[in-house]
Design an enzyme around this catalytic site. Structure first.
Site, PDB file in Angstrom:
ATOM      1  CG  ASP A 147      -1.714  -1.275   1.369  1.00  0.00           C
ATOM      2  OD1 ASP A 147      -1.949  -1.958   0.355  1.00  0.00           O
ATOM      3  OD2 ASP A 147      -2.082  -1.611   2.509  1.00  0.00           O
ATOM      4  CD  GLU A 325      -8.515  -3.527  -1.313  1.00  0.00           C
ATOM      5  OE1 GLU A 325      -9.224  -3.705  -0.305  1.00  0.00           O
ATOM      6  OE2 GLU A 325      -7.448  -4.134  -1.512  1.00  0.00           O
TER       7      GLU A 325
END
Length: 445
Positions: A147, A325
């Site tokens: 991420d 997402e």
């Protein structure tokens, strides 16, 4: 000295040689995996096969990925000593065999004992020179991580990440390839549970808004995954902090929320996030709301994307969790707003990046958004399951940061962080290209 097909070799390399040969002949010395022996012992890591080291096995010298065993560590550690044939050069003595040295014979590297012959001493003496490949780097830029969110400011690169789900850390370096060696600095630590943002600290997002740095991060309140909400850390003009925790970004709907990002469009601030609807934990949607400030939403939320098509709903278990997402907004050179999203299970090989494009003028109108008909950034060899990307700009050129797997099937623990340049097409829509193999050099910005 180079590697080829997993074997240590000695070959002729010229200025005109292919980049692959030059990359195979470029190495990094790291502290010896079995010990430094007072400072002179090193391990020899491949530049284009990060995490792989030269080791000896039964007299042969091979390139193999790191194994956390005492035997591997010893076999992959060599002590630098003055050259056996020339004291101004270097010889490499085996860590556990004090009379055995690296040498070349008939084009291959071997480990043999020194019996004093002149030929052996010449074969076991090497000159150290600068790297064949300069101005280039190899992915991954961080061997373990996920991420990523990156920025380039005042000639420095910044990489922000979660600290084992317990806080937020930042790395700073003057070169993108130096980030892995940069010491992580803690920016914020989660309090003890139960408390807001006390656990499950996921996917911090570094953004500069009106001259001030902010970090948005998802966190639990001690009530498990269902209690994930978005929180805002407010900084100053320095990405290195300090940061103040302003608490929860109270989003309309008050449901599970992760992966939040801010974007200003047409003079209005908006917030994007991945969230649940009606408490359903098996579907993640992309939501959008207006913001009255960087940490305060106003009005309701609208749903601009849901996982419905086959390419973004690949079965991933029981229950089958459908995922949209990691929304990441980006404006094209013409001001057109697009949002990349990551789809399918992040723990699977099917994770990839899709694209939302605003075709209308108002982001709050769901019908004004269109979604790509397939992944726009998909996996390949040494870069399986690329996703949860971020964008940053270096000297006017857009770059993409993302995580991917070197080994298919390695799941969350196998993720590593990469970076590469990207572009826009003539309509101002991002064109991400394909993930770069970890064996391919990337030109430094």
């Amino acid at each position: 000295m180079r590697h080829a097909n997993g074997v240590g070799r000695v070959d002729d390399i010229y200025d005109t040689s292919a980049d692959l040969a030059k990359a195979d002949a470029t190495w990094s010395f790291v502290p010896g995996l079995a010990g430094t022996g007072g400072g002179g012992c090193v391990s020899i890591e491949s530049r284009n096969y990060r995490g792989s080291f030269l080791r000896h096995q039964n007299g042969e010298v091979v390139l193999q990925p790191f194994q956390d065993t005492a035997q591997y560590r010893q076999d992959a550690t060599f002590c630098r000593v003055p050259g056996l044939a020339d004291g101004a050069a270097t010889s490499f003595r085996a860590f556990q065999f004090p009379n055995a040295y690296l040498r070349h014979a008939l084009g291959v590297l071997r480990l043999d004992d020194d019996h004093g012959e002149a030929q052996f001493r010449q074969d076991a003496t090497f000159e150290l020179r600068g790297p064949w490949l300069t101005g280039k780097f190899f992915n991954p830029i961080l061997g373990a991580g996920a991420d990523p969110t990156m920025a380039y400011e005042n000639s420095s690169y910044y990489l922000v990440s979660s600290d084992n789900d317990r806080g937020v850390v930042i790395r700073q370096a003057s070169s993108i390839e130096q980030l892995e060696d940069a010491a992580p600095k803690s920016l914020w630590r989660a309090p003890a549970c139960p408390a807001p943002a006390c656990a499950g600290i996921w996917a911090p997002e570094l953004q500069k808004i009106d001259g001030r740095w902010w970090i948005y991060v998802a966190g639990e309140n001690g009530g498990g995954n269902a209690s994930h909400r978005m929180f805002a850390l407010r900084g100053s003009s320095d990405p290195m902090g300090p940061y103040e925790n302003l608490g929860e970004v109270r989003l309309p709907g008050d449901e599970w929320a992760i992966d939040g990002a801010y974007v200003s469009h047409g003079g209005q601030g908006y917030f994007l996030w991945s969230g649940w609807e009606n408490g359903d934990p098996n579907v993640q949607h992309i939501f959008l709301s207006r913001m009255s400030s960087p940490n305060a939403a106003t009005g309701g939320r609208v749903k601009i994307a849901s996982p419905t098509a086959p390419w973004e709903t690949v079965p991933n278990g029981s229950p089958n969790i459908r995922v949209n997402e990691g929304p990441q907004p980006i404006h094209g050179p013409n001001g057109r707003l697009s949002v990349t999203i990551s789809v399918n299970g992040s723990w699977t090989n099917d994770y990839c990046v899709g694209l939302l494009t605003l075709n209308g003028s108002d982001p709050m109108v769901p019908g004004g958004w269109s979604k790509s008909s397939s992944c726009v950034f998909s996996g390949r060899d040494t870069a399986t399951a690329p996703g949860h990307n971020g964008f940053f700009t270096v000297n006017g050129r857009p770059w993409l940061a993302y995580h991917a797997l070197i080994q298919p099937g390695s799941g969350w623990g196998g993720r590593s962080i990469r970076a590469q340049p990207m572009a826009f097409n003539g309509d101002g829509i991002p064109s991400l290209g394909v993930p770069v193999s970890i064996h391919e050099p990337v030109a430094l910005p």
